[in-house]
Design a protein around this motif. Structure first.
Motif, short mmCIF file in Angstrom:
data_model
loop_
_atom_site.label_atom_id
_atom_site.label_comp_id
_atom_site.label_asym_id
_atom_site.label_seq_id
_atom_site.Cartn_x
_atom_site.Cartn_y
_atom_site.Cartn_z
N GLN B 102 0.83 -1.21 0.00
CA GLN B 102 0.00 0.00 0.00
C GLN B 102 0.87 1.26 0.00
O GLN B 102 0.58 2.24 -0.68
N GLN B 106 0.42 3.98 -2.77
CA GLN B 106 -0.15 5.31 -2.47
C GLN B 106 0.74 6.43 -2.98
O GLN B 106 0.25 7.49 -3.38
N ARG B 117 -8.14 11.13 5.31
CA ARG B 117 -8.87 9.89 5.12
C ARG B 117 -8.05 8.73 5.62
O ARG B 117 -6.83 8.79 5.67
N SER B 118 -8.73 7.66 5.99
CA SER B 118 -8.02 6.48 6.43
C SER B 118 -7.29 5.86 5.24
O SER B 118 -7.83 5.79 4.14
N ALA B 119 -6.05 5.43 5.49
CA ALA B 119 -5.25 4.85 4.41
C ALA B 119 -5.92 3.62 3.83
O ALA B 119 -5.67 3.25 2.69
N ARG B 120 -6.77 2.99 4.62
CA ARG B 120 -7.42 1.76 4.17
C ARG B 120 -8.60 2.02 3.24
O ARG B 120 -9.13 1.10 2.64
N PHE B 122 -8.94 3.79 0.47
CA PHE B 122 -8.76 4.11 -0.95
C PHE B 122 -8.91 2.85 -1.79
O PHE B 122 -8.01 2.01 -1.85
#
Ligand SMILES: Nc1ncnc2c1ncn2[C@@H]1O[C@H](COP(=O)(O)OP(=O)(O)OP(=O)(O)O)[C@@H](O)[C@H]1O
Ligand SMILES: [Mg+2]
Lengths: 352, 249
Positions: B102, B106, B117-120, B122
């Motif tokens: 990730q 990213q 936003r939460s990295a999870r 997307f």
């Protein structure tokens, strides 16, 4: 350099352990917030207790801001007092020298000045790493200390600066900040906003990048990251939050002194983060609570003596001992201890 | 006419008195599979470090698609399409396998500066990360911490990180070192399955892997190019047999 707290056992129990831990965390967190909200309502008469809790929350906010650098980004800043002091003096000078008693403006100034300070000082310090970063940040904070100590006309020099009670008004909404309970709720609001704001940040892509820097900055560069930008942004966020804590502290004490900049302030907040568990927001908060309440407890033990050694007068020494024990026996701090406890328990339960 | 993807001219690297890379010239065409071989200490890894910008060079120039990148920092070269893996696993140890990928994705999708936003959350990143894990054969291992992966799996993740940057030139430093026979076979298949337009430089001690993958081979010895040619030519070059292939015979 980062100490990995998570178990290196087989996948299955690792995942169940993590899930059980996450459940615990929400329950404990909810109860803690409930406690913080109801505390002044249930202990209305206890001005001393409320005062201590207010101060602890301010330091918890300060510790949180350091943890973003120390725990998440791996930048060992030993000059975090710089931002606490900048925030405190911004609010203090605004109120005492410029005769502006607007509380929210004072907080805003604290945040902006400390954030700007972090931008400038960070620009230089992130060019170094490890022990050099530590020494440089320390040097900056001691320079600020000397400046605050010498610059009588603005900072009050060695006398410090008395900060009159500020006024809170927002579009016709007024609060009496002289009331301890009211002030407590203002601090609690700032603390919770800081905590949940940082929580958002550390879980964002940006926060992941900071963890990547801590783990392996060179590899991150080999993935196309310009890591210095991220480090600088982390400094600014941490500085701004530290400034908020400093400004709150100035209003809370009604006084600002050069000690806010002194290295002992940096040392204290670092001990809080390390005792609680770096790289964990809960850890930073627990550390602040532990240090403040342990101090209170030990200084209350007037009769405890070891020979001629009066324990209550040697708080610093006791804290030092606790700290050494922590570094040796529980390098993950309180959070690390708690995690390994939960892990042991879930493992036992699984074996049944 | 084929395009020159990488051109290295007169590159040198000195560590004090030691000359690790001593005037290498190299030209690699787009889509070429080039192997770099040579005895231990020949300077292969150092040469990769110079190409990727991990180390500054002492002399010479490096060009990517005709553009001089000699003074560009490593992260800028990545954005021009250059990616590499490391001889020794070089991962993010406190993150899970999936989070490692990730992190690479990213950046490639340019959302690394997002704080809110939460990295999870997307979707596009998650999908691409999952796809890269599948590509290298790590499906189902995503939730594990890197430290609990086997050594061979860590090697696969090492490649996954490089692939996640969507490179057009890929440098692999001994990708199969420490791998089991089965894992080595998988790695060869993976590299073979990469798009034909990708330019590949691979440092490898396993000659079966080298012959299976490369169009051309460059042999390094004491920081210099000893020989260069097709696998056939290099195999029959007497000097190469002497210093390298003939070792231990
Ligand atoms: N950072 C460094 N500082 C000093 N000497 C170095 C450094 N890196 C490499 N060297 C030396 O440079 C020479 C070439 O090393 P390099 O790692 O490039 O060899 P290599 O061809 O990759 O070898 P191997 O097959 O063992 O990986 C060796 O003599 C090594 O000791
Ligand atoms: Mg090597």
């Amino acid at each position: 350099m980062y100490v990995n707290l998570t178990p290196q056992s087989t996948g299955g129990s690792l995942l169940t352990g993590a899930r059980a831990y996450a459940r615990w965390k929400w329950l404990a967190g909810g109860l803690a917030v409930l406690f913080l909200i109801t505390y002044p309502l249930l202990n209305g008469q206890d001005a001393f207790g409320l005062n201590l809790l207010t101060e602890t929350l301010i330091f918890a906010l300060f510790a949180l801001s350091l943890d973003l650098l120390l725990g998440y980004t791996g930048l060992v800043s030993f000059g975090h007092a710089t931002y606490f002091g900048l925030g405190a003096y911004s609010a203090g000078i605004l109120t005492a020298q410029l005769k502006n008693s607007n509380f929210l403006l004072g907080l805003l100034m604290g945040v902006l000045v400390a954030g700007l300070g972090a931008l400038v000082l960070g620009f230089f310090s992130i060019r170094t790493s490890g022990i050099y970063f530590l020494m440089l940040t320390l040097a900056f904070s001691q320079m600020c200390y000397a400046l605050a100590f010498k610059w009588n006309d603005v900072t009050g020099g060695s006398n410090g600066l008395p900060v009159p009670k500020p006024e809170f008004s927002l579009v016709g909404w007024q609060l009496d900040l002289g009331d301890g309970t009211v002030f407590y709720f203002v601090v609690l609001t700032c603390f919770l906003a800081g905590f949940f704001g940082l929580r958002q940040v550390v879980h964002s892509p940006f926060g992941r990048t900071l963890i990547g820097i801590r783990d392996n900055e060179k590899r991150l560069a080999a993935l196309g990251y310009q890591t210095s930008n991220f480090k600088l942004m982390a400094c600014v966020i941490a500085g701004a939050l530290g400034g908020l804590a400093g400004a709150l502290n100035a209003y809370h004490n009604g006084f600002v002194s050069a000690n806010e900049f002194y290295w002992t302030t940096s040392g204290l907040v670092m001990v809080m983060v390390l005792l609680g568990g770096k790289g964990s927001l809960i850890g930073a908060v627990l550390g602040a609570f532990f240090v403040r309440y342990a101090e209170q407890f030990i200084q209350g033990q007037q009769t405890a003596k070891l020979g001629t050694f009066v324990v209550s007068e040697r708080w610093q020494m006791v804290l030092g001992l606790i700290f050494i024990l922590c570094v040796l026996l529980a390098p993950g701090g309180l959070v690390g201890l708690w995690q390994s406890l939960v892990r042991q328990v879930t493992r036992r339960l699984e074996w049944r | 006419m084929a395009v020159e993807a990488l051109k290295v001219s007169g590159v040198e690297k000195r560590f004090g008195a030691l000359v690790a890379v001593n005037g290498i010239n190299l030209s690699v065409l787009q889509g070429e599979r080039r192997a770099l071989i040579g005895p231990n200490g020949a300077g292969k890894t150092t040469f990769f470090n110079l190409i990727s910008g991990t180390l500054p060079l002492s002399a010479g120039t490096i060009q990517l698609w005709g553009r001089d990148v000699t003074r560009l920092p490593d992260w800028r070269r990545v954005r021009l399409g250059l990616a590499r893996t490391f001889q020794r696993n070089n991962l993010f140890m406190s993150l899970t396998t999936f989070e490692n990928v990730q992190l690479a994705v990213q950046r490639q999708q340019q959302v690394s500066y997002n704080l809110l936003r939460s990295a999870r959350s997307f979707q596009a990143i998650n999908e691409q990360a999952q796809q890269v894990l599948e590509q290298v054969g790590l499906t189902g291992r995503g939730e594990l911490k890197v430290a609990s992966l086997s050594y061979g799996e860590q090697r696969q993740l090492e490649i996954a990180l490089a692939l996640a940057t969507k490179p057009s030139i890929l440098l692999l430093d001994e990708p199969t070192a420490g791998m089991s026979l089965a894992e080595t076979g998988q790695m060869v298949e993976l590299v073979k399955s990469l798009p034909a337009a990708l330019t590949l430089l691979i440092v490898e001690h396993d000659m079966d892997v080298v012959f299976a993958l490369s169009d051309r081979i460059t042999v390094l010895h004491y920081g210099q190019v000893l020989a260069e040619g097709t696998p056939e030519e290099v195999q029959h070059n007497p000097r190469v047999r002497e210093v390298y292939l003939g070792e231990g015979e």
